[in-house]
Design an enzyme around this catalytic site. Sequence first.
Site, PDB file in Angstrom:
ATOM      1  N   TRP A   1      36.788  52.376  41.947  1.00 40.74           N
ATOM      2  CA  TRP A   1      36.150  52.061  43.230  1.00 40.74           C
ATOM      3  C   TRP A   1      37.104  51.474  44.245  1.00 40.74           C
ATOM      4  O   TRP A   1      36.749  51.245  45.386  1.00 40.74           O
ATOM      5  CB  TRP A   1      34.981  51.091  43.012  1.00 40.74           C
ATOM      6  CG  TRP A   1      33.905  51.692  42.181  1.00 40.74           C
ATOM      7  CD1 TRP A   1      32.884  52.489  42.633  1.00 40.74           C
ATOM      8  CD2 TRP A   1      33.730  51.568  40.772  1.00 40.74           C
ATOM      9  NE1 TRP A   1      32.100  52.858  41.579  1.00 40.74           N
ATOM     10  CE2 TRP A   1      32.588  52.310  40.435  1.00 40.74           C
ATOM     11  CE3 TRP A   1      34.426  50.894  39.773  1.00 40.74           C
ATOM     12  CZ2 TRP A   1      32.125  52.404  39.110  1.00 40.74           C
ATOM     13  CZ3 TRP A   1      33.974  50.982  38.460  1.00 40.74           C
ATOM     14  CH2 TRP A   1      32.833  51.743  38.147  1.00 40.74           C
TER      15      TRP A   1
ATOM     16  N   HIS B   1      34.368  43.201  38.636  1.00 41.73           N
ATOM     17  CA  HIS B   1      34.070  43.969  37.416  1.00 41.73           C
ATOM     18  C   HIS B   1      35.326  43.931  36.554  1.00 41.73           C
ATOM     19  O   HIS B   1      36.199  44.794  36.685  1.00 41.73           O
ATOM     20  CB  HIS B   1      33.708  45.410  37.786  1.00 41.73           C
ATOM     21  CG  HIS B   1      32.516  45.528  38.668  1.00 41.73           C
ATOM     22  ND1 HIS B   1      31.317  46.035  38.237  1.00 41.73           N
ATOM     23  CD2 HIS B   1      32.327  45.170  39.966  1.00 41.73           C
ATOM     24  CE1 HIS B   1      30.432  46.000  39.238  1.00 41.73           C
ATOM     25  NE2 HIS B   1      31.026  45.478  40.300  1.00 41.73           N
TER      26      HIS B   1
ATOM     27  N   GLU C   1      23.581  49.136  47.723  1.00 42.39           N
ATOM     28  CA  GLU C   1      24.985  49.437  48.045  1.00 42.39           C
ATOM     29  C   GLU C   1      25.077  50.913  48.420  1.00 42.39           C
ATOM     30  O   GLU C   1      25.542  51.759  47.662  1.00 42.39           O
ATOM     31  CB  GLU C   1      25.897  49.128  46.850  1.00 42.39           C
ATOM     32  CG  GLU C   1      27.379  49.197  47.223  1.00 42.39           C
ATOM     33  CD  GLU C   1      28.307  48.989  46.040  1.00 42.39           C
ATOM     34  OE1 GLU C   1      27.825  49.005  44.882  1.00 42.39           O
ATOM     35  OE2 GLU C   1      29.516  48.842  46.271  1.00 42.39           O
TER      36      GLU C   1
ATOM     37  N   HIS D   1      32.374  37.769  42.470  1.00 44.03           N
ATOM     38  CA  HIS D   1      31.925  39.138  42.156  1.00 44.03           C
ATOM     39  C   HIS D   1      33.111  40.044  41.821  1.00 44.03           C
ATOM     40  O   HIS D   1      33.875  40.441  42.699  1.00 44.03           O
ATOM     41  CB  HIS D   1      31.152  39.722  43.342  1.00 44.03           C
ATOM     42  CG  HIS D   1      30.505  41.040  43.049  1.00 44.03           C
ATOM     43  ND1 HIS D   1      29.152  41.258  43.173  1.00 44.03           N
ATOM     44  CD2 HIS D   1      31.013  42.234  42.628  1.00 44.03           C
ATOM     45  CE1 HIS D   1      28.860  42.499  42.839  1.00 44.03           C
ATOM     46  NE2 HIS D   1      29.982  43.118  42.514  1.00 44.03           N
TER      47      HIS D   1
ATOM     48  N   GLN E   1      25.243  49.730  35.061  1.00 39.85           N
ATOM     49  CA  GLN E   1      25.888  50.616  36.044  1.00 39.85           C
ATOM     50  C   GLN E   1      25.123  51.920  36.294  1.00 39.85           C
ATOM     51  O   GLN E   1      25.038  52.402  37.401  1.00 39.85           O
ATOM     52  CB  GLN E   1      27.319  50.943  35.602  1.00 39.85           C
ATOM     53  CG  GLN E   1      28.069  51.909  36.502  1.00 39.85           C
ATOM     54  CD  GLN E   1      28.378  51.339  37.868  1.00 39.85           C
ATOM     55  OE1 GLN E   1      29.333  50.630  38.052  1.00 39.85           O
ATOM     56  NE2 GLN E   1      27.545  51.657  38.856  1.00 39.85           N
TER      57      GLN E   1
ATOM     58  N   HIS F   1      23.192  44.306  42.000  1.00 39.59           N
ATOM     59  CA  HIS F   1      23.899  45.220  42.909  1.00 39.59           C
ATOM     60  C   HIS F   1      22.810  45.842  43.752  1.00 39.59           C
ATOM     61  O   HIS F   1      22.059  46.703  43.282  1.00 39.59           O
ATOM     62  CB  HIS F   1      24.651  46.298  42.134  1.00 39.59           C
ATOM     63  CG  HIS F   1      26.021  45.890  41.732  1.00 39.59           C
ATOM     64  ND1 HIS F   1      26.256  44.870  40.865  1.00 39.59           N
ATOM     65  CD2 HIS F   1      27.249  46.364  42.105  1.00 39.59           C
ATOM     66  CE1 HIS F   1      27.570  44.720  40.721  1.00 39.59           C
ATOM     67  NE2 HIS F   1      28.193  45.617  41.453  1.00 39.59           N
TER      68      HIS F   1
ATOM     69  N   ASP G   1      35.469  42.271  44.037  1.00 37.54           N
ATOM     70  CA  ASP G   1      34.730  43.402  43.458  1.00 37.54           C
ATOM     71  C   ASP G   1      35.560  44.211  42.464  1.00 37.54           C
ATOM     72  O   ASP G   1      35.117  44.458  41.348  1.00 37.54           O
ATOM     73  CB  ASP G   1      34.156  44.304  44.554  1.00 37.54           C
ATOM     74  CG  ASP G   1      32.956  45.136  44.090  1.00 37.54           C
ATOM     75  OD1 ASP G   1      32.420  44.881  42.991  1.00 37.54           O
ATOM     76  OD2 ASP G   1      32.552  46.051  44.836  1.00 37.54           O
TER      77      ASP G   1
HETATM   78  N1  17E Z   1      29.930  49.645  40.462  1.00 42.73           N
HETATM   79  C1  17E Z   1      29.065  49.650  41.491  1.00 42.73           C
HETATM   80  O1  17E Z   1      27.928  50.087  41.333  1.00 42.73           O
HETATM   81  N2  17E Z   1      29.460  49.174  42.695  1.00 42.73           N
HETATM   82  C2  17E Z   1      30.670  48.710  42.854  1.00 42.73           C
HETATM   83  N3  17E Z   1      31.049  48.244  44.056  1.00 42.73           N
HETATM   84  C3  17E Z   1      31.569  48.704  41.777  1.00 42.73           C
HETATM   85  C4  17E Z   1      31.158  49.171  40.592  1.00 42.73           C
HETATM   86  C5  17E Z   1      32.937  48.179  41.962  1.00 42.73           C
HETATM   87 FE   FE2 Z   2      30.192  45.274  42.361  1.00 44.67          FE
END
Ligand code: 17E
Ligand code: FE2
Length: 410
Positions: free
Chosen positions: A312, A56, A210, A54, A149, A207, A306
Amino acid sequence: MLIKNACIENVETLNDIRIEDGIFKEIGKVIEKPDEDVIDLKGKLLLPPFIESHVHLDTCLTAGDPVWNMSGTLFEGIECWSKRKEKLNREDIRERVNRVVRMYAANGIQFIRTHVDITDPSLTAMKALLELKEELKDVMEIQIVAFPQEGILSYPNGKQLMIDAVEMGADVVGAIPHFEFTREYSVESLDFALKLAADKNKLVDVHCDEIDDEASRGLETVATRALELGLYDKVTASHTTAMHSYNNAYVLRLMRLLKMSRINFVANPLVNTHLQGRIDTYPKRRGVTRVKELLAEGINVSFGHDDIYDPWYPMGNGSLRDVVFLGLHVCQMMGYEEIMNSYKLISHNAAKTLHICDHYGIEVSKPASFIVLDADNYYDALIKDAVVLYSYRNGRKIAENTPSERKVLF
Ligand code: 17E
Ligand code: FE2
């Protein structure tokens, strides 16, 4: 080529490996042939390559450009990235991804699942990553998630962008239910994403939840659809940090569904200990999902980095060692066997998630891809922060490191 005296995956008895035509030919006690190239590992640890399950890649190496994430929240990170996205172009992405892939390669990683932001009407990052995936395939196997996103339902034309990204060649369908405007959108986005994956025979990596909101329950929808559509272990729930905050009665009920659904989990301990708990005073939540409990139920979990130096996460070096090291602490998985076997969180478990087990592992007739660490076993490797001495891919050396020498003068 003959590799002698390897400690394969922590097994104390040393073994030899013969490699021919880029394939593992023999593993065990192997008799040396005349004129054969021989490497004597003298008991060093040999593992299958590490896997980044995982990250980006499209956002890596952009921290502070054009603005720093001051609050340290996920949501401010998304705002910072949205500003950086405006000046995204092919060359910019190629330059950064090429650098990051080499950082990973130096640390023994040979497989990467990258999320790529598709909430961009021109799909610039997706196009660039598809090119890079092809160009780098001899040194790194890259799997691409079409990652919305800014939402599927909550971003203009979000559904069509996802369909386009899948048509262009994304391997995995993503979603972000906790970022959609409403709970209804969140459920609809998951219905859409999982049905699309089922129709197009793609994997899924969401995702998922989170957020430190105990009411964020995208996970139960992901697992239910995985079960109903027969997708099962083709589906992965990443982050699931809200599970940290769920009440135990709900988790007890949820676990039954999670086991039935056979979905995979990815936790990102470095990044989520940093992003989560930001609205807490004290005590502050750790923000990592229930890894220990999931593993105890026989559910597959891997660890990911990540981010590397982006909105982030202001740090990161492409080594999964720190991910495992922190993960073991924060998940309280510090028993002897848990530490010794923790490499599986960035190897075998990740291989299941990526569906690459058919060409992964130290087994006769599989591609001769492996790494050698400057350590006796993985416990030792974690403590010493051991370098990856060699990384071989299909029988070819693609990276090597020399241990640094330290002198104490008494
Ligand atoms: N975008 C997101 O939604 N969550 C993350 N942890 C990262 C990007 C890195
Ligand atoms: Fe992520």
